[in-house]
Motif scaffolding. Structure first.
Motif: not given
Length: 320
Positions: A220-225, A56-59
């Motif tokens: 609805e959260l994505s990536g780092q969040d 997720m941190f890389s998205r």
């Protein structure tokens, strides 16, 4: 050793970042395995969740349309910082802050910090303009409101038998009467009743079911969040398990010898709490969506009754 160095050790090593993340991995896997087995599925591999969060941190982190970025950041920060602060502030054995600043632990402060992640979850759900996230926030707000009463009443009973709001002496029994032991057992049960609302997890595999029932505030959260929010949930589980063990289990095993036997029992108790929470989520964690079910009817019955019994036992225990 200087106070600044002891604070850095507490925050970065123990009971802070390093040890907290290791505990989050162990307890998180125990919860996920119990949840999946309760659903009749295979337990996840040991590092499945770790790999997922790392990815997720890389998205790219996308802010949903119509969401105030400040509200979203505030909710994620609260969900991550509150359980971390609760862990660092616990007077766990060997915590450097017990010597550096005389950390004694405070029941009110710890309970307040444990409420931080549920509040952050609600903030995220209500700030996101999605019917599913807001419905999940409405549903969990009712659970949260119902959980606060048994939590507060149970901790009040503990404070009553100890005569103090600090938890520094949690490893020493507050008297030898049977009512003291019963008070700790029943008050601990009240805390466990509130645990699903305090340390609810967002499973990586939701399984079958309607979107209305399975969606959460962080959908609805994505990536780092999303990664930070899931880390916050894992730390919340560690903080709740450590708090339960320190407040309710440690006094009951204070007389056990040798000392390592007490540590083993307390570690096993934390794992059982995590696995029990996962089993409950697997069997009962999919909420009913019928609008005609009174949202607080159960909370107004059994949970409050259990905590009131703890208060009565505490009154008898303090009278000798």
């Amino acid at each position: 050793m200087s106070g600044a160095l002891e604070f850095a050790l507490a925050a970065l090593v123990y009971p802070g970042a390093v040890v907290a993340l290791l505990g989050a991995w162990a307890l998180g896997w125990a919860r996920d395995a119990a949840r999946e087995m309760a659903r009749g599925a295979r337990p996840p591999r040991l590092f499945t969740t770790v790999a997922a969060i790392r990815g997720m941190f890389s998205r790219e982190t996308l802010v949903p349309a119509g969401v105030n970025p400040l509200a979203l950041s505030l909710g994620v920060t609260l969900a991550l910082a509150a359980p971390f602060a609760a862990l660092v502030a616990l007077p766990l054995p060997g915590n450097p802050l017990t010597q550096a600043v005389g950390l004694r632990g405070d029941l009110i402060a710890e309970a307040g910090l444990l409420l931080g992640l549920p509040l952050g979850r609600l903030l995220i759900g209500w700030a996101t303009p999605s019917p599913y996230t807001r419905l999940a926030a409405d549903r969990n707000a009712r659970l949260f409101a119902g959980a606060v009463a048994p939590l507060i009443l149970g901790l009040t009973a503990v404070a009553q038998i100890r005569g103090t709001l600090t938890i520094w002496d949690a490893s020493a029994r507050a008297g030898e009467s049977g009512f003291t032991t019963l008070t700790l057992v029943v008050a601990g049960a009240a805390f466990l009743i509130a645990l699903p609302a305090l340390a609810a997890g967002s499973p990586m595999r939701l399984g079958a079911g309607s979107s209305e029932a399975l969606a959460g505030e962080a959908t609805e959260l994505s990536g780092q969040d999303l990664a930070l929010f899931l880390i916050g949930e894992a730390l919340q589980l560690v903080a709740c398990a450590a708090f339960f063990t320190l407040v309710f289990v440690a006094p009951l095993v204070a007389g056990f010898q040798p000392a390592w036997a007490r540590w083993v029992i307390e570690i096993v108790a934390a794992l059982v709490v995590a696995a029990g929470l996962g089993y409950w989520e697997g069997r009962h964690g999919r909420p009913a969506v019928a609008a005609d079910r009174p949202p607080l009817s159960w909370w107004a019955g059994v949970p409050v009754l259990v905590s009131l019994v703890a208060l009565v036992l505490a009154a008898w225990a303090t009278r000798g």
